[in-house]
Design a protein around this motif. Sequence first.
Motif, mmCIF file in Angstrom:
data_model
loop_
_atom_site.group_PDB
_atom_site.id
_atom_site.type_symbol
_atom_site.label_atom_id
_atom_site.label_comp_id
_atom_site.label_asym_id
_atom_site.label_seq_id
_atom_site.Cartn_x
_atom_site.Cartn_y
_atom_site.Cartn_z
ATOM 1 N N MET A 1 0.842 -1.168 0.000
ATOM 2 C CA MET A 1 0.000 0.000 0.000
ATOM 3 C C MET A 1 0.898 1.247 0.000
ATOM 4 S SD MET A 1 -3.043 0.841 2.629
ATOM 5 C CE MET A 1 -2.360 1.744 3.971
ATOM 6 N N PRO A 2 0.700 2.129 -0.976
ATOM 7 C CA PRO A 2 1.549 3.318 -1.057
ATOM 8 C C PRO A 2 1.225 4.320 0.064
ATOM 9 C CG PRO A 2 -0.121 3.371 -2.769
ATOM 10 C CD PRO A 2 -0.240 2.033 -2.085
ATOM 11 N N LEU A 3 2.211 5.155 0.353
ATOM 12 C CA LEU A 3 2.034 6.170 1.380
ATOM 13 C C LEU A 3 1.213 7.337 0.837
ATOM 14 C CD1 LEU A 3 5.668 6.377 2.798
ATOM 15 C CD2 LEU A 3 3.735 5.166 3.780
ATOM 16 N N SER A 4 0.425 7.945 1.709
ATOM 17 C CA SER A 4 -0.320 9.128 1.304
ATOM 18 C C SER A 4 0.645 10.306 1.198
ATOM 19 C CB SER A 4 -1.420 9.435 2.315
ATOM 20 O OG SER A 4 -0.846 9.845 3.543
ATOM 21 N N GLU A 5 0.159 11.407 0.637
ATOM 22 C CA GLU A 5 1.014 12.589 0.492
ATOM 23 C C GLU A 5 1.448 13.098 1.861
ATOM 24 O OE1 GLU A 5 -0.439 15.678 -2.046
ATOM 25 O OE2 GLU A 5 -1.287 14.220 -3.437
ATOM 26 N N TYR A 6 0.552 13.091 2.825
ATOM 27 C CA TYR A 6 0.880 13.545 4.179
ATOM 28 C C TYR A 6 1.973 12.669 4.778
ATOM 29 C CZ TYR A 6 0.529 14.304 9.168
ATOM 30 O OH TYR A 6 0.821 14.552 10.481
ATOM 31 N N GLU A 7 1.839 11.350 4.630
ATOM 32 C CA GLU A 7 2.835 10.431 5.179
ATOM 33 C C GLU A 7 4.188 10.620 4.497
ATOM 34 O OE1 GLU A 7 0.007 6.693 6.516
ATOM 35 O OE2 GLU A 7 0.642 6.867 4.426
ATOM 36 N N GLN A 8 4.181 10.871 3.196
ATOM 37 C CA GLN A 8 5.429 11.113 2.477
ATOM 38 C C GLN A 8 6.106 12.395 2.964
ATOM 39 O OE1 GLN A 8 4.406 11.090 -1.671
ATOM 40 N NE2 GLN A 8 4.376 8.846 -1.786
ATOM 41 N N ARG A 9 5.304 13.468 3.185
ATOM 42 C CA ARG A 9 5.876 14.718 3.697
ATOM 43 C C ARG A 9 6.456 14.530 5.090
ATOM 44 N NH1 ARG A 9 1.090 17.477 1.667
ATOM 45 N NH2 ARG A 9 0.347 17.292 3.797
ATOM 46 N N VAL A 10 5.733 13.791 5.948
ATOM 47 C CA VAL A 10 6.222 13.550 7.307
ATOM 48 C C VAL A 10 7.513 12.729 7.259
ATOM 49 C CG1 VAL A 10 5.723 12.349 9.479
ATOM 50 C CG2 VAL A 10 3.978 13.764 8.401
ATOM 51 N N LEU A 11 7.570 11.736 6.399
ATOM 52 C CA LEU A 11 8.771 10.920 6.257
ATOM 53 C C LEU A 11 9.949 11.754 5.762
ATOM 54 C CD1 LEU A 11 10.026 8.111 6.422
ATOM 55 C CD2 LEU A 11 9.268 7.732 4.075
ATOM 56 N N GLU A 12 9.732 12.604 4.787
ATOM 57 C CA GLU A 12 10.801 13.472 4.289
ATOM 58 C C GLU A 12 11.274 14.436 5.371
ATOM 59 O OE1 GLU A 12 9.194 15.309 0.806
ATOM 60 O OE2 GLU A 12 9.313 13.460 -0.371
ATOM 61 N N GLN A 13 10.327 14.960 6.157
ATOM 62 C CA GLN A 13 10.694 15.857 7.250
ATOM 63 C C GLN A 13 11.532 15.119 8.295
ATOM 64 O OE1 GLN A 13 7.352 17.426 9.362
ATOM 65 N NE2 GLN A 13 8.578 18.879 10.532
ATOM 66 N N MET A 14 11.155 13.887 8.592
ATOM 67 C CA MET A 14 11.932 13.085 9.548
ATOM 68 C C MET A 14 13.331 12.815 9.012
ATOM 69 S SD MET A 14 8.925 10.471 10.814
ATOM 70 C CE MET A 14 10.053 9.260 11.403
ATOM 71 N N GLU A 15 13.462 12.535 7.717
ATOM 72 C CA GLU A 15 14.774 12.304 7.117
ATOM 73 C C GLU A 15 15.642 13.555 7.204
ATOM 74 O OE1 GLU A 15 13.935 11.056 3.152
ATOM 75 O OE2 GLU A 15 13.458 8.999 3.748
ATOM 76 N N ARG A 16 15.058 14.727 6.903
ATOM 77 C CA ARG A 16 15.824 15.976 7.003
ATOM 78 C C ARG A 16 16.257 16.230 8.440
ATOM 79 N NH1 ARG A 16 11.922 18.016 3.357
ATOM 80 N NH2 ARG A 16 10.824 18.966 5.086
ATOM 81 N N GLN A 17 15.355 15.963 9.396
ATOM 82 C CA GLN A 17 15.691 16.174 10.801
ATOM 83 C C GLN A 17 16.822 15.251 11.242
ATOM 84 O OE1 GLN A 17 14.312 18.540 12.725
ATOM 85 N NE2 GLN A 17 15.661 17.992 14.396
ATOM 86 N N LEU A 18 16.750 13.987 10.832
ATOM 87 C CA LEU A 18 17.822 13.043 11.166
ATOM 88 C C LEU A 18 19.142 13.492 10.569
ATOM 89 C CD1 LEU A 18 18.902 10.332 12.259
ATOM 90 C CD2 LEU A 18 18.216 9.319 10.088
ATOM 91 N N THR A 19 19.108 13.925 9.321
ATOM 92 C CA THR A 19 20.334 14.351 8.660
ATOM 93 C C THR A 19 20.937 15.575 9.333
ATOM 94 O OG1 THR A 19 19.483 13.493 6.578
ATOM 95 C CG2 THR A 19 21.328 14.992 6.434
ATOM 96 N N SER A 20 20.097 16.493 9.773
ATOM 97 C CA SER A 20 20.642 17.686 10.431
ATOM 98 C C SER A 20 21.075 17.383 11.858
ATOM 99 C CB SER A 20 19.624 18.826 10.414
ATOM 100 O OG SER A 20 18.500 18.487 11.199
ATOM 101 N N ASP A 21 20.377 16.476 12.549
ATOM 102 C CA ASP A 21 20.746 16.144 13.929
ATOM 103 C C ASP A 21 22.005 15.292 14.002
ATOM 104 O OD1 ASP A 21 18.622 17.550 14.901
ATOM 105 O OD2 ASP A 21 17.380 15.785 15.343
ATOM 106 N N ASP A 22 22.082 14.283 13.152
ATOM 107 C CA ASP A 22 23.217 13.363 13.208
ATOM 108 C C ASP A 22 23.618 12.968 11.788
ATOM 109 O OD1 ASP A 22 25.160 11.607 13.941
ATOM 110 O OD2 ASP A 22 23.889 10.385 15.238
ATOM 111 N N PRO A 23 24.399 13.804 11.104
ATOM 112 C CA PRO A 23 24.767 13.516 9.723
ATOM 113 C C PRO A 23 25.558 12.227 9.566
ATOM 114 C CG PRO A 23 25.505 15.719 10.355
ATOM 115 C CD PRO A 23 24.931 15.074 11.555
ATOM 116 N N ARG A 24 26.368 11.892 10.563
ATOM 117 C CA ARG A 24 27.170 10.667 10.474
ATOM 118 C C ARG A 24 26.263 9.435 10.453
ATOM 119 N NH1 ARG A 24 31.953 9.783 14.604
ATOM 120 N NH2 ARG A 24 33.399 9.972 12.900
ATOM 121 N N LEU A 25 25.253 9.412 11.324
ATOM 122 C CA LEU A 25 24.314 8.284 11.341
ATOM 123 C C LEU A 25 23.529 8.224 10.042
ATOM 124 C CD1 LEU A 25 22.850 5.959 12.793
ATOM 125 C CD2 LEU A 25 21.300 7.676 13.734
ATOM 126 N N ALA A 26 23.055 9.372 9.570
ATOM 127 C CA ALA A 26 22.301 9.396 8.319
ATOM 128 C C ALA A 26 23.156 8.895 7.164
ATOM 129 C CB ALA A 26 21.804 10.811 8.037
#
Length: 130
Positions: A1-26
């Motif tokens: 089942m594909p993700l909704s647009e809202y879920e995709q935006r939330v996932l992208e926001q989480m990825e950006r947050q992870l990358t800015s918080d801990d770039p080495r882990l990302a």
Amino acid sequence: MPLSEYEQRVLEQMERQLTSDDPRLANTLTQRGRRSVSRYLIAGTGAAIGLLLLVLGAAGSLPLLGVVGFVVMFAAVAFAFADPQRGGRRSGPRGVVQADGAVRPSASARKGGFMSRLEQRWDRRRDEGR
């Protein structure tokens, strides 16, 4: 089942947050590198030779040979599980991803140095606690 647009935006926001918080882990999580088979063959051969030297040293009452065998075995296993170094590539955070997707070099990437990075982390944690 594909993700909704809202879920995709939330996932992208989480990825950006992870990358800015801990770039080495990302960076570690996004790498798809696999170790080559030849690396495991070399390590397996080294471990077998080390084990053989260890057994011969124990059987022949030659403790120095046993120690050499153990060191060879340990080095082979460490070689198998160590992260292969890529030419000239340094580890650690290279920058901070901003909300618009641009990457700005982090202070540690500009300055470098172990102690300066520790000081920056300490200052950042102290400021977050206030």
